[in-house]
Design a protein around this motif. Structure first.
Motif, mmCIF file in Angstrom:
data_model
loop_
_atom_site.group_PDB
_atom_site.id
_atom_site.type_symbol
_atom_site.label_atom_id
_atom_site.label_comp_id
_atom_site.label_asym_id
_atom_site.label_seq_id
_atom_site.Cartn_x
_atom_site.Cartn_y
_atom_site.Cartn_z
ATOM 1 N N ILE A 62 6.032 4.996 -14.948
ATOM 2 C CA ILE A 62 6.733 3.710 -14.973
ATOM 3 C C ILE A 62 6.711 3.012 -13.619
ATOM 4 O O ILE A 62 7.022 3.613 -12.593
ATOM 5 N N ASP A 63 6.319 1.743 -13.640
ATOM 6 C CA ASP A 63 6.441 0.900 -12.448
ATOM 7 C C ASP A 63 7.561 -0.086 -12.751
ATOM 8 O O ASP A 63 7.371 -1.073 -13.458
ATOM 9 N N LEU A 64 8.730 0.224 -12.222
ATOM 10 C CA LEU A 64 9.917 -0.589 -12.468
ATOM 11 C C LEU A 64 9.964 -1.645 -11.366
ATOM 12 O O LEU A 64 10.641 -1.471 -10.366
ATOM 13 N N GLU A 113 5.901 7.725 -4.513
ATOM 14 C CA GLU A 113 6.148 6.572 -3.654
ATOM 15 C C GLU A 113 5.145 5.465 -3.972
ATOM 16 O O GLU A 113 3.953 5.706 -4.127
ATOM 17 N N GLU A 114 5.690 4.254 -4.066
ATOM 18 C CA GLU A 114 4.914 3.107 -4.513
ATOM 19 C C GLU A 114 3.587 2.884 -3.759
ATOM 20 O O GLU A 114 2.559 2.687 -4.401
ATOM 21 N N PRO A 115 3.586 2.908 -2.432
ATOM 22 C CA PRO A 115 2.316 2.662 -1.739
ATOM 23 C C PRO A 115 1.246 3.714 -2.091
ATOM 24 O O PRO A 115 0.065 3.404 -2.204
ATOM 25 N N CYS A 169 -1.388 -2.542 1.093
ATOM 26 C CA CYS A 169 -0.249 -3.440 1.265
ATOM 27 C C CYS A 169 0.056 -4.021 -0.111
ATOM 28 O O CYS A 169 -0.739 -4.769 -0.670
ATOM 29 N N ASP A 170 1.188 -3.595 -0.675
ATOM 30 C CA ASP A 170 1.580 -4.024 -2.020
ATOM 31 C C ASP A 170 2.593 -5.159 -1.896
ATOM 32 O O ASP A 170 3.714 -4.953 -1.434
ATOM 33 N N ILE A 171 2.162 -6.357 -2.289
ATOM 34 C CA ILE A 171 3.020 -7.532 -2.134
ATOM 35 C C ILE A 171 3.531 -7.945 -3.510
ATOM 36 O O ILE A 171 2.803 -8.518 -4.317
HETATM 37 MG MG MG Z 1 5.452 -3.668 -7.610
#
Ligand code: MG
Ligand code: ADP
Length: 346
Positions: free
Chosen positions: A15-17, A141-143, A163-165
């Protein structure tokens, strides 16, 4: 391959919340949910009650009658409204499972979380997932997830920068050997850009526009760089004349939007520069070669990649499916194509 009969009954989800969009990847099935993280609430006898979630709530944004309102429970990158966030997560998990939600057995979920999240925030997300029926919960972790989803060589002893914007936050991560050598999360992203557009229109045109309109302006004529002819594209928008209190139509130019976006764009660039300053020399040498990979919806702001490249002197490229990288990366872990060492206990 994952798409086998064996996996049909699988209830493992990644899941990407996100603050703007929630995506869910189901093991063996791929991405099954891709909806805005929005909930419409109605006041029933003074008690806020969920009326619609995700795709169904989207058309109501900014158009709600008295007694109905839409909220984005994760807005600033954290769970702002716990109870609503939990109901939203439960809804998406059940929708992702479909008939499988009635199958017995364990429900394992892997959730991508911002690298800067506090223990309190992690607990809140874990509780929400657990109340939604998950009995085995992991975090990634998201990155790191974004880098895996962008197909970067995450398990090599070679540094990569991602780099996630997104909407609420920008996350910069330096990855080597399946771990984060550095990460930094700043609360700037697409939302700040929309706010900047709204403020500019209010200030220079005396016009009040809604969030949805501001976002459309940003996507259609927004840019990180001043147009060559000093004016660029233009767009006609409708809003409320603040002096006379009546609806009005005006024309906005690209140059105006670029000026309005300069501040959030500058903050994103400086987050990347700070990350570079904190990167060990050996890894820096790798990044000079491999460059910076952009993910997240706001990486699609026109010329943002070019501006980051100019300001850092490094090659910059946008991942192939920027909005899906995080969930695809977390999904790769579910499918066991990446070592489970990237997972953290929830
Ligand atoms: Mg995101
Ligand atoms: P989050 O992970 O926070 O949910 P996403 O990665 O889904 O965020 O990205 C959503 C953000 O991307 C929104 O602010 C949206 O306005 C922005 N966005 C999407 N497409 C574009 C585009 N073409 N140009 C500029 N911004 C965009």
């Amino acid at each position: 391959m994952g798409f086998s009969l064996f996996n049909f009954g699988s209830r493992d989800l990644a899941i990407d919340l996100g603050t703007c969009n929630t995506l869910i990847y189901a093991r063996g099935r791929g991405i099954v949910i891709d909806e805005p993280s929005i909930v419409a609430l109605e006041n029933v006898d003074g008690v806020p009650t969920v009326r619609a979630i995700g795709d169904e709530a989207l058309p109501m944004l900014g158009r709600t009658p008295v007694g109905l309102r839409t909220v984005r429970p994760l807005r600033s990158g954290v769970i702002a409204d716990l109870d609503v966030a939990e109901q939203m997560l439960k809804h998406f998990i059940n929708k992702a499972l479909g008939p499988r939600s009635r199958l017995p057995g364990k429900l394992e979920v892997t959730i991508a979380i911002p690298s800067g999240s506090t223990n309190v925030e992690r607990h809140a997300i874990r509780d929400a997932a657990s109340n939604a029926g998950a009995n085995e919960i992991h975090f990634v972790e998201e990155p790191l997830a974004a880098a895996i989803g962008a197909d970067l060589p995450v398990d090599d002893p070679f540094g990569s920068m991602v780099c996630d914007i997104g909407g609420g936050t920008t996350e910069v991560g330096v990855i080597s050997l399946l771990g984060l050598a550095y990460s930094r999360s700043v609360r700037v992203g697409g939302d700040k850009m929309d706010e900047a557009v709204m403020a500019m229109v209010r200030r220079t045109h005396n016009l009040q526009i809604g969030e949805t309109t501001a976002e459309r302006v940003k996507r259609e004529i927004g840019s990180a760089r001043v147009p060559a002819d000093g004016r660029g594209l233009s767009l006609t928008v409708k809003g409320l004349d603040m002096e006379r209190g009546v609806p009005k139509e005006i024309e906005i130019t690209e140059a105006e939007v670029v000026r309005a976006l300069a501040d959030p764009v500058g903050q994103i660039v400086s987050a990347v520069r700070t990350a570079l300053e904190h990167t060990a020399p050996e890894i820096s040498a790798d990044i000079i070669e491999s460059g910076i990979t952009l993910t997240g919806g706001s990486s699609l702001l026109r010329h943002l990649d070019a501006v980051i490249a100019e300001e850092t002197g490094l090659p910059v490229n946008i991942a192939e499916r920027p909005l899906e990288c995080v969930v695809l990366g977390a999904g790769q872990v579910l499918e066991e194509r990446v070592g489970r060492g990237v997972l953290q206990a929830a």
